[in-house]
Design an enzyme around this catalytic site. Structure first.
Site, short mmCIF file in Angstrom:
data_model
loop_
_atom_site.label_atom_id
_atom_site.label_comp_id
_atom_site.label_asym_id
_atom_site.label_seq_id
_atom_site.Cartn_x
_atom_site.Cartn_y
_atom_site.Cartn_z
N GLU A 150 49.28 -33.31 6.20
CA GLU A 150 50.08 -32.24 5.05
C GLU A 150 50.81 -30.85 5.83
OE1 GLU A 150 47.33 -32.49 1.75
OE2 GLU A 150 48.15 -34.63 1.68
N GLU A 165 49.29 -41.12 1.74
CA GLU A 165 48.47 -41.19 1.12
C GLU A 165 48.66 -40.35 -0.02
OE1 GLU A 165 45.47 -37.91 2.95
OE2 GLU A 165 45.07 -37.21 0.66
C1 IDC Z 1 39.83 -34.61 0.71
C2 IDC Z 1 38.40 -35.24 0.70
C3 IDC Z 1 36.77 -34.55 0.33
C4 IDC Z 1 37.03 -33.43 1.55
C5 IDC Z 1 38.15 -32.21 1.38
C6 IDC Z 1 38.54 -31.31 2.26
O1 IDC Z 1 38.40 -35.99 -0.93
O2 IDC Z 1 35.61 -35.14 0.30
O3 IDC Z 1 36.05 -32.39 1.85
O4 IDC Z 1 39.15 -33.63 1.78
O5 IDC Z 1 38.37 -32.17 3.97
C7 IDC Z 1 45.08 -34.48 0.70
C8 IDC Z 1 44.45 -34.32 2.03
C9 IDC Z 1 42.81 -34.76 1.92
C10 IDC Z 1 42.02 -34.13 1.05
C11 IDC Z 1 42.28 -35.12 -0.45
C12 IDC Z 1 42.13 -34.77 -1.86
O6 IDC Z 1 45.33 -35.42 2.57
O7 IDC Z 1 41.67 -34.54 3.50
O8 IDC Z 1 41.08 -35.33 1.37
N1 IDC Z 1 44.02 -34.48 0.09
O9 IDC Z 1 41.71 -33.47 -1.73
N2 IDC Z 1 45.93 -33.83 -0.19
C13 IDC Z 1 45.57 -33.95 -1.46
C14 IDC Z 1 44.94 -34.32 -1.81
#
Ligand code: IDC
Length: 460
Positions: free
Chosen positions: A286, A378
């Site tokens: 991302e 994702e």
């Molecule tokens: C989130 C995980 C969470 C973690 C956070 C930081 O769910 O447990 O603490 O990342 O690493 C994304 C990202 C993905 C995120 C997810 C939800 O690709 O890494 O995971 N998210 O926030 N993009 C949008 C949402």
């Protein structure tokens, strides 16, 4: 022979005067090597049933690998014939293939169906007679029928065709599956038993392997994480699923911060997994706070590293604004359409979280899908925080749209993290039992029901 002096990035054997012409372009170059594309044009109004391109390379330059064509070499002459699905070129249409050259010399001569690529009437050399008429025996040779029933057994090596992901029969398909959480945090969730459950109990086609780079990820132990990713690729392969290798950049958002790590990592995993048919590469998760130009530059440096080892694999490129096609940073997909990544066989990433991203994002995906190959590597059924309740209405609207457009997807996450996006209830991974509905959260139950339905994988 036609001697061709080739300039730096784009040289054409041009000036069509006969039915078929071929154009040679350099798409990427690096120290002592380059990636080229040759486009075979059918300038006539009737279909061409087959084609053959012969390139002569100067001393010191050889052709390493080709894709979307079958290559044979005799001395310094390289002959390219159809890969199987692309023999026929409709009237007024074109097909293209690519190759990696070792050395910096450009072709000194080019023949298409025995005639000069420029379309002039240079007589064919004795060794390369022009076909007097299209030969049926040289037309499309369809791959043999599948010998198994898994997604990989049926679909084989994937490739991008137009705006779709296509299987070995050249038919558009959709892959549906799940993403891991961060490998550094949930190793007990990714075992033989869990990957088997995903394949056989969920009927998933796709397993996304999310290797964070920061947050105690790859940067802290490159060889350890590389080995873990490779081992999960093998587990997916053993279960007939496609493996999506996700270089999970997130913070910082500019993928160029990790450019050297990406080159090292993808050089290693693409060399190690080159012969496999089930690997797809996602080169940045991302991007955020970075321009499209910055992302494109990163992609054009990482893709050749993969292509040099695994030339026919599909590569997926993240987009601006947390892979929102730019929407979350006030832009849209037009910036990609007008300035695409200079590489073939690639797709672009779109991500959404259903409780946060709704109609305006769906409208942009539908618009972009008309001109860009998209892959939802994702998404969540919940808010963008990864937590909260399942938004069933929005998640259903999203998945119905992706099904209709045949856009492949992976859901965040196949894990037992204590957050709404996790598919498995707390404690599931340590228990070692991953099948059935009793281990599922609301999001897991919703996703398993969607993913379990029959696939549509055409073989003819
Ligand atoms: C989130 C995980 C969470 C973690 C956070 C930081 O769910 O447990 O603490 O990342 O690493 C994304 C990202 C993905 C995120 C997810 C939800 O690709 O890494 O995971 N998210 O926030 N993009 C949008 C949402």
């Amino acid at each position: 022979m036609l001697a061709v002096a080739v300039a730096s990035t784009a040289a054409f054997f041009a000036l069509p005067a006969s039915a078929e012409t071929a154009a040679f372009t350099v798409q990427n170059s690096w120290n002592n090597g380059y990636q080229a594309q040759v486009t075979v044009n059918n300038e006539s109004s009737s279909a061409l049933n087959t084609w053959k391109v012969e390139l002569v390379m100067p001393a010191g330059t050889t052709v390493g690998q080709a894709w979307n064509a079958t290559m044979s070499a005799s001395g310094s002459t390289y002959t390219f014939t159809p890969a199987g699905w692309n023999a026929t070129i409709p009237g007024g249409s074109a097909t293209s293939f690519g190759f990696i050259a070792n050395g910096s010399g450009r072709p000194t001569s080019c023949l298409v169906n025995g005639k000069a690529c420029s379309g002039t009437t240079t007589p064919p050399s004795p060794s390369s007679p022009a076909p007097s008429s299209p030969s049926p025996s040289a037309s499309v040779s369809t791959p043999p029928p599948p010998t198994g029933t898994t997604p990989v057994a049926i679909n084989g090596q994937l490739r991008v065709c137009g705006t779709n992901l296509c299987n070995q029969y050249g038919k558009p398909i959709q892959l549906r599956g799940m993403s891991t959480h961060g490998l550094q945090w949930f190793p007990s969730c990714y075992t033989d038993a869990s990957v088997r459950a995903l394949a056989t109990d969920w009927n998933a086609d796709l397993f996304r392997i999310s290797m964070y780079v920061q947050e105690q990820g790859y940067e802290t132990n490159p060889s350890g994480f590389t080995a873990q990713v490779n081992s999960l690729v093998d587990k997916a392969e053993a279960n007939g699923m496609y493996a999506l290798i996700d270089f999970h950049t997130l913070t910082p958002g500019d993928p160029n911060y990790n450019l050297d790590r990406a080159k090292t990592f993808f050089g290693q995993v693409s060399a190690r997994n080159a012969a496999k048919k089930n690997v797809i590469y996602e080169i940045t998760n991302e991007p955020n706070g970075v321009s499209w130009a910055g992302i494109k530059s990163y992609a054009e440096q990482v893709i050749p590293v993969i292509r040099a080892n695994d030339p026919d694999a599909v590569v997926i490129v993240g987009t601006r604004g947390w892979s929102s096609l730019g929407v979350s940073e006030g832009s849209n997909s037009s910036e990609i359409v007008s300035n695409p990544v200079n590489a073939s066989n690639i797709m672009y990433t779109f991500h959404f979280y259903a409780a946060s991203h709704k109609d305006n994002y769906r409208a942009e995906v539908e618009r972009a899908a008309a001109s860009l190959p998209l892959f939802v590597t994702e998404f969540g059924t919940v808010t963008y925080t990864g937590d909260g309740a399942v938004d069933t209405a929005s998640s259903t609207a999203w998945l119905d749209l992706l099904d209709r457009l045949k856009i492949s997807y992976a859901n965040w996450t196949f894990s037992d993290a204590g957050e709404g996006s996790a598919a498995l209830r707390g404690g599931t991974c340590n228990s070692g039992t991953f099948t059935g509905t009793s281990v599922l959260t609301d999001s897991g139950a919703f996703m398993r029901a969607r993913i379990r339905t029959a696939d549509n994988f055409p073989t003819s």
